[in-house]
Design a protein around this motif. Structure first.
Motif, short mmCIF file in Angstrom:
data_model
loop_
_atom_site.label_atom_id
_atom_site.label_comp_id
_atom_site.label_asym_id
_atom_site.label_seq_id
_atom_site.Cartn_x
_atom_site.Cartn_y
_atom_site.Cartn_z
N UNK A 130 0.84 -1.20 0.00
CA UNK A 130 0.00 0.00 0.00
C UNK A 130 0.88 1.25 0.00
N UNK A 131 1.88 1.27 0.87
CA UNK A 131 2.77 2.44 0.94
C UNK A 131 3.55 2.63 -0.35
N UNK A 132 4.04 1.53 -0.94
CA UNK A 132 4.78 1.63 -2.21
C UNK A 132 3.89 2.19 -3.31
N UNK A 133 2.65 1.71 -3.37
CA UNK A 133 1.73 2.18 -4.40
C UNK A 133 1.43 3.67 -4.21
N UNK A 134 1.15 4.07 -2.98
CA UNK A 134 0.87 5.48 -2.70
C UNK A 134 2.09 6.34 -3.03
N UNK A 135 3.27 5.86 -2.71
CA UNK A 135 4.50 6.60 -3.01
C UNK A 135 4.66 6.79 -4.51
N UNK A 136 4.43 5.73 -5.26
CA UNK A 136 4.55 5.80 -6.72
C UNK A 136 3.54 6.79 -7.30
N UNK A 137 2.29 6.71 -6.86
CA UNK A 137 1.27 7.62 -7.37
C UNK A 137 1.61 9.07 -7.03
N UNK A 138 2.05 9.31 -5.80
CA UNK A 138 2.39 10.68 -5.38
C UNK A 138 3.59 11.20 -6.15
N UNK A 139 4.58 10.34 -6.38
CA UNK A 139 5.78 10.77 -7.12
C UNK A 139 5.44 11.13 -8.56
N UNK A 140 4.44 10.49 -9.13
CA UNK A 140 4.04 10.76 -10.52
C UNK A 140 3.14 11.97 -10.65
N UNK A 141 2.28 12.21 -9.62
CA UNK A 141 1.28 13.25 -9.82
C UNK A 141 0.96 14.10 -8.61
N UNK A 142 1.69 13.94 -7.52
CA UNK A 142 1.45 14.76 -6.34
C UNK A 142 0.25 14.32 -5.53
N UNK A 143 -0.18 15.19 -4.66
CA UNK A 143 -1.25 14.89 -3.71
C UNK A 143 -2.53 14.43 -4.40
N UNK A 144 -2.96 15.16 -5.41
CA UNK A 144 -4.22 14.85 -6.07
C UNK A 144 -4.21 13.52 -6.81
N UNK A 145 -3.03 13.03 -7.17
CA UNK A 145 -2.93 11.76 -7.89
C UNK A 145 -3.15 10.55 -6.98
N UNK A 146 -3.07 10.75 -5.69
CA UNK A 146 -3.26 9.64 -4.75
C UNK A 146 -4.74 9.51 -4.45
N UNK A 147 -5.37 8.60 -5.16
CA UNK A 147 -6.78 8.30 -4.96
C UNK A 147 -6.88 6.92 -4.30
N UNK A 148 -7.67 6.84 -3.26
CA UNK A 148 -7.71 5.61 -2.46
C UNK A 148 -8.07 4.39 -3.31
N UNK A 149 -8.99 4.53 -4.24
CA UNK A 149 -9.37 3.39 -5.08
C UNK A 149 -8.18 2.92 -5.93
N UNK A 150 -7.44 3.87 -6.48
CA UNK A 150 -6.26 3.50 -7.28
C UNK A 150 -5.17 2.88 -6.41
N UNK A 151 -5.02 3.38 -5.19
CA UNK A 151 -4.04 2.78 -4.28
C UNK A 151 -4.43 1.33 -3.99
N UNK A 152 -5.69 1.10 -3.70
CA UNK A 152 -6.16 -0.25 -3.41
C UNK A 152 -5.93 -1.18 -4.61
N UNK A 153 -6.26 -0.70 -5.80
CA UNK A 153 -6.06 -1.52 -7.00
C UNK A 153 -4.58 -1.81 -7.22
#
Length: 191
Positions: A16-39
């Motif tokens: 979960x943390x790795x996925x959130x880190x990757x999403x945030x690194x690509x698009x910042x705060x708004x890119x971290x969507x809980x549904x996408x993190x879960x997927x």
């Protein structure tokens, strides 16, 4: 206090943390969507919310992981300066440069920390304690810090956070951040 995680739960939390880190690194705060993190972490959305009740909780946990990684790097490669103030300034400058390499991730973590309310208090306290310990590790003394050192560490920690915010918002240059960190670290030289 929550019971320790099983090996399987700990691995799920790392995903979960790795996925959130990757999403945030690509698009910042708004890119971290809980549904996408879960997927991305291959967990059910409900499972994600059991680990992290909100995006703020999740990104503050990401920040804690990043700080712990920096802390390990400092322990493996301690600062080389002779005096405590320059060691602390070097350590925080290294930490800043590590965050600078991923500015969108840094922005996401700092925004989450800024948005954190009382429900995230325990996690914010862990971030603060880890930042403070990073500074204390850089001081390199044996034994507990004095009262004046603890006060200086808090001010240095606040300066580091404010410098991050100023840099992320474009109000401070990297040179200004570095100068501010060196100025704050000199508080350790006061009696």
């Amino acid at each position: 206090m929550a019971p320790p995680l099983t090996a399987r739960q700990a691995e799920r939390r790392r995903r979960i943390l790795r996925t959130a880190t990757t999403l945030a690194a690509r698009g910042g705060y708004d890119a971290v969507q809980m549904r996408e993190v879960a997927e991305g972490a291959q967990v059910a959305l409900g499972t994600l919310y059991r680990y992290f009740p909100s995006k703020v909780h999740l990104l503050v946990a990401v920040m804690l992981e990043q700080l712990r990684g920096l802390q390990e790097q400092v322990r493996r490669h301690p600062p080389t300066e002779r005096e405590p103030a320059p060691r602390v300034a070097e350590t925080l400058t290294r930490a800043f440069y590590a965050l600078q390499r991923e500015p969108l991730l840094a922005e996401a973590m700092v925004r989450a920390l800024s948005f954190a309310d009382r429900s995230v208090g325990a996690e914010v306290d862990q971030v603060s304690a880890t930042t403070g310990q990073l500074i204390l590790d850089a001081i390199g003394q044996s034994g507990p810090p004095t009262g004046s050192q603890r006060a200086a560490v808090r001010v240095i920690e606040h300066t580091w956070h404010a410098a991050l915010v100023a840099w992320l918002s474009g109000r401070a240059s990297i040179a200004e951040v570095r100068a501010d960190l060196h100025t704050a670290a000199r508080l350790l030289e006061l009696p």
